[in-house]
Design an enzyme around this catalytic site. Sequence first.
Site, short mmCIF file in Angstrom:
data_model
loop_
_atom_site.label_atom_id
_atom_site.label_comp_id
_atom_site.label_asym_id
_atom_site.label_seq_id
_atom_site.Cartn_x
_atom_site.Cartn_y
_atom_site.Cartn_z
CB THR A 28 -22.74 3.87 -8.92
OG1 THR A 28 -22.44 2.95 -9.97
CG2 THR A 28 -22.85 3.14 -7.58
CD GLN A 104 -29.70 -6.81 -3.33
OE1 GLN A 104 -29.26 -6.98 -2.19
NE2 GLN A 104 -28.95 -6.97 -4.42
CG HIS A 122 -33.92 -4.28 0.20
ND1 HIS A 122 -32.58 -4.28 -0.12
CD2 HIS A 122 -34.16 -5.52 0.73
CE1 HIS A 122 -32.04 -5.44 0.23
NE2 HIS A 122 -32.98 -6.21 0.74
CB CYS A 133 -53.68 2.72 8.81
SG CYS A 133 -53.09 4.20 7.95
CB CYS A 159 -54.66 6.02 11.47
SG CYS A 159 -52.91 5.55 11.43
CG ASN A 224 -21.01 -6.94 -9.32
OD1 ASN A 224 -21.53 -5.84 -9.13
ND2 ASN A 224 -21.30 -7.99 -8.60
N1 APR Z 1 -21.15 -0.91 -12.58
C1 APR Z 1 -21.10 -2.20 -12.14
N2 APR Z 1 -20.98 -2.54 -10.83
C2 APR Z 1 -20.92 -1.53 -9.93
C3 APR Z 1 -20.96 -0.17 -10.31
C4 APR Z 1 -21.08 0.12 -11.70
N3 APR Z 1 -21.13 1.37 -12.17
N4 APR Z 1 -20.87 0.58 -9.18
C5 APR Z 1 -20.77 -0.28 -8.14
N5 APR Z 1 -20.78 -1.54 -8.60
C6 APR Z 1 -20.75 -2.78 -7.83
C7 APR Z 1 -19.78 -2.78 -6.67
O1 APR Z 1 -18.51 -3.26 -7.13
C8 APR Z 1 -20.43 -3.78 -5.71
O2 APR Z 1 -20.08 -5.10 -6.07
O3 APR Z 1 -22.03 -2.92 -7.23
C9 APR Z 1 -21.93 -3.59 -5.98
C10 APR Z 1 -22.62 -2.76 -4.94
O4 APR Z 1 -22.59 -3.49 -3.73
P1 APR Z 1 -23.25 -2.84 -2.40
O5 APR Z 1 -22.75 -1.45 -2.25
O6 APR Z 1 -23.04 -3.82 -1.30
O7 APR Z 1 -24.81 -2.72 -2.75
P2 APR Z 1 -25.89 -3.86 -2.72
O8 APR Z 1 -25.30 -5.18 -3.07
O9 APR Z 1 -27.04 -3.40 -3.52
O10 APR Z 1 -26.33 -3.87 -1.16
C11 APR Z 1 -27.41 -4.71 -0.81
O11 APR Z 1 -27.35 -3.77 1.41
O12 APR Z 1 -27.10 -1.94 2.73
C12 APR Z 1 -28.02 -2.79 2.20
O13 APR Z 1 -30.28 -2.34 1.79
C13 APR Z 1 -29.00 -2.08 1.30
O14 APR Z 1 -30.05 -2.93 -0.70
C14 APR Z 1 -28.81 -2.74 -0.05
C15 APR Z 1 -28.18 -4.07 0.30
#
Ligand code: APR
Length: 262
Positions: A28, A104, A122, A133, A159, A224
Amino acid sequence: MDELITKAAELIVRSRNAVALTGAGISTESGIPDFRSPGGLWERIDPAEFSIDRFLQNPGRFWRLHLEMKASGDFNIGAAEPNPAHHALAKMEKLGLIKCIITQNVDNLHQKAGSCEVVEFHGNLLRAACMKCRNREPIEDVEERISNGGQDTPRCPKCGGLLKPDAVFFGEAIPSRALAVSQVQSHKCDVLLVVGTSLQVFPAAQIPLTVKLKAPPATVVEVNREPSALHEQVTDILLLGSAGDILERLLKAVEERFVPMV
Ligand code: APR
């Protein structure tokens, strides 16, 4: 927080097989929205648009959505650059401390930051793949063919099969090699660094559960902005805040304690 970062750094420096599991939250700060935070992608787009069934019903419609998202800057992965969090993990790999990153994410930013051992759990959205193919090509080449009016529903030049972004859609299997390598790494790992993931999507979210079931269990360090869905079950050290800031501080603490093998 400083004492927790010190504790995590000491664990990583002493580890024999530290592995990182990353999610959208690590990207992000590179301008790529995550999925489930307020303002995340799933607030603006129905996740069902990224199901394999919906794609097969109307592939041309998906490719138009893909181009619109790219044009809007909403999910312009090709233009994004790695941030300090990606670079910190790449540096810890260079020090021989992080053995592998299981991501992911489909944004290629770990590779762009210089990480070598990256498991694309992913897939990767910078590539398109033929569903017949398995021929792969840069997704920009496919986008150009669509934009030039060549193909509304892009076809494989080899293909004629249907082309799809090389990311795992909902309802699709995890690439078998990625799954196998992740299982081996989970089995070997003694420290799992979980960064920027809500741990709501399986089988990726199974990885921290697996490493805790081993004997002895691995230690899980979670970085997180808010606690993941599984933090009460798996997390030993919870570092809440921005991935870029925390991983930069963690790298500094690791480098202060790291003694290179001679
Ligand atoms: N620093 C730390 N944590 C962050 C930041 C940041 N700058 N920005 C967001 N987060 C945290 C959010 O608080 C949340 O806990 O990252 C996490 C993102 O969670 P999701 O949006 O659910 O993403 P993710 O866990 O990667 O999703 C998994 O879901 O939709 C599918 O295929 C998609 O790979 C993805 C999978």
